[in-house]
Design a protein around this motif. Sequence first.
Motif, mmCIF file in Angstrom:
data_model
loop_
_atom_site.group_PDB
_atom_site.id
_atom_site.type_symbol
_atom_site.label_atom_id
_atom_site.label_comp_id
_atom_site.label_asym_id
_atom_site.label_seq_id
_atom_site.Cartn_x
_atom_site.Cartn_y
_atom_site.Cartn_z
ATOM 1 N N PRO A 128 -16.411 -47.650 0.131
ATOM 2 C CA PRO A 128 -17.238 -47.264 1.282
ATOM 3 C C PRO A 128 -16.614 -46.129 2.109
ATOM 4 C CG PRO A 128 -16.407 -49.509 1.546
ATOM 5 C CD PRO A 128 -15.994 -49.040 0.198
ATOM 6 N N SER A 129 -15.294 -46.119 2.198
ATOM 7 C CA SER A 129 -14.630 -45.074 2.986
ATOM 8 C C SER A 129 -14.832 -43.698 2.369
ATOM 9 C CB SER A 129 -13.136 -45.369 3.114
ATOM 10 O OG SER A 129 -12.929 -46.578 3.792
ATOM 11 N N ASN A 131 -17.212 -42.692 0.573
ATOM 12 C CA ASN A 131 -18.616 -42.279 0.614
ATOM 13 C C ASN A 131 -19.096 -42.027 2.041
ATOM 14 O OD1 ASN A 131 -19.822 -42.351 -2.204
ATOM 15 N ND2 ASN A 131 -18.613 -44.221 -2.131
ATOM 16 N N LEU A 132 -18.657 -42.838 2.974
ATOM 17 C CA LEU A 132 -19.104 -42.708 4.359
ATOM 18 C C LEU A 132 -18.447 -41.524 5.075
ATOM 19 C CD1 LEU A 132 -20.820 -43.942 6.619
ATOM 20 C CD2 LEU A 132 -18.879 -45.396 7.195
ATOM 21 N N VAL A 133 -17.143 -41.351 4.904
ATOM 22 C CA VAL A 133 -16.427 -40.282 5.617
ATOM 23 C C VAL A 133 -16.972 -38.898 5.264
ATOM 24 C CG1 VAL A 133 -14.192 -39.132 5.882
ATOM 25 C CG2 VAL A 133 -14.348 -41.613 6.126
ATOM 26 N N TRP A 135 -19.877 -38.029 4.210
ATOM 27 C CA TRP A 135 -21.231 -37.935 4.762
ATOM 28 C C TRP A 135 -21.176 -37.625 6.262
ATOM 29 C CZ3 TRP A 135 -23.916 -41.511 8.037
ATOM 30 C CH2 TRP A 135 -25.262 -41.223 8.215
ATOM 31 N N LEU A 136 -20.306 -38.352 6.992
ATOM 32 C CA LEU A 136 -20.179 -38.128 8.428
ATOM 33 C C LEU A 136 -19.577 -36.763 8.760
ATOM 34 C CD1 LEU A 136 -18.930 -41.663 9.567
ATOM 35 C CD2 LEU A 136 -21.167 -40.625 10.017
ATOM 36 N N ASN A 154 -11.517 -34.889 5.096
ATOM 37 C CA ASN A 154 -12.061 -36.125 4.516
ATOM 38 C C ASN A 154 -10.955 -37.034 3.998
ATOM 39 O OD1 ASN A 154 -14.721 -35.416 5.008
ATOM 40 N ND2 ASN A 154 -15.012 -34.518 2.983
ATOM 41 N N TRP A 166 -8.689 -50.621 7.698
ATOM 42 C CA TRP A 166 -9.327 -51.500 6.725
ATOM 43 C C TRP A 166 -8.380 -52.429 5.975
ATOM 44 C CZ3 TRP A 166 -13.654 -51.780 8.633
ATOM 45 C CH2 TRP A 166 -14.418 -50.687 8.985
#
Length: 181
Positions: A128-129, A131-133, A135-136, A154, A166
């Motif tokens: 998730p990290s 993929n999310l980072v 994107w943000l 990133n 995490w």
Amino acid sequence: MTQQKHVTLVITHALKPQDAGTYEAWLGKIMPIAAQYPGHLGANVIRPADGQGMWNIIIRFDTLEHLYGWTQSETRRQLVDEITPLLGEGDHTEIRTEAAFWFTPPAPHVRQPLRWKQFLITLLVIFPSTNLVPWLTGMALPALKGSLLLHLINDACVVALVVWLWMPIVTRLFAGWLKKA
């Protein structure tokens, strides 16, 4: 000279199982005090498995000097003196400067989790990290899209999230499962 890499204090206390309640109360007293010291980055308590008596407390500081500020303080000495009668092997401390040792047992007699469990826990936080980072950051820094600088940002964000947020949370949440064979 000030050390810039964060450091970790691993404290090991051997107790009789019947002293767990008193020890938990003591932890509730000492942990907030330690958190007030300069450079304190967080702490984790690894409670013993059923029938065991080995407690491990992991405290992170931003510098070695700040860690020593806590470990050599009169306040810590007095608080440790309070609990010393319950400690079977005394107040054993070890300083580690490695960036991460999530799955390395803090005591030699504690078994390391199975590799496939380490893999799943690591994947749980990395996927998730990673993929999310991007994107943000892509939304926040559109001018840097596709650049090496954005990749560096990133990667730095992902590593920081995994190391300081995490993994400490997830390894604490799954501690019982990680210890099982």
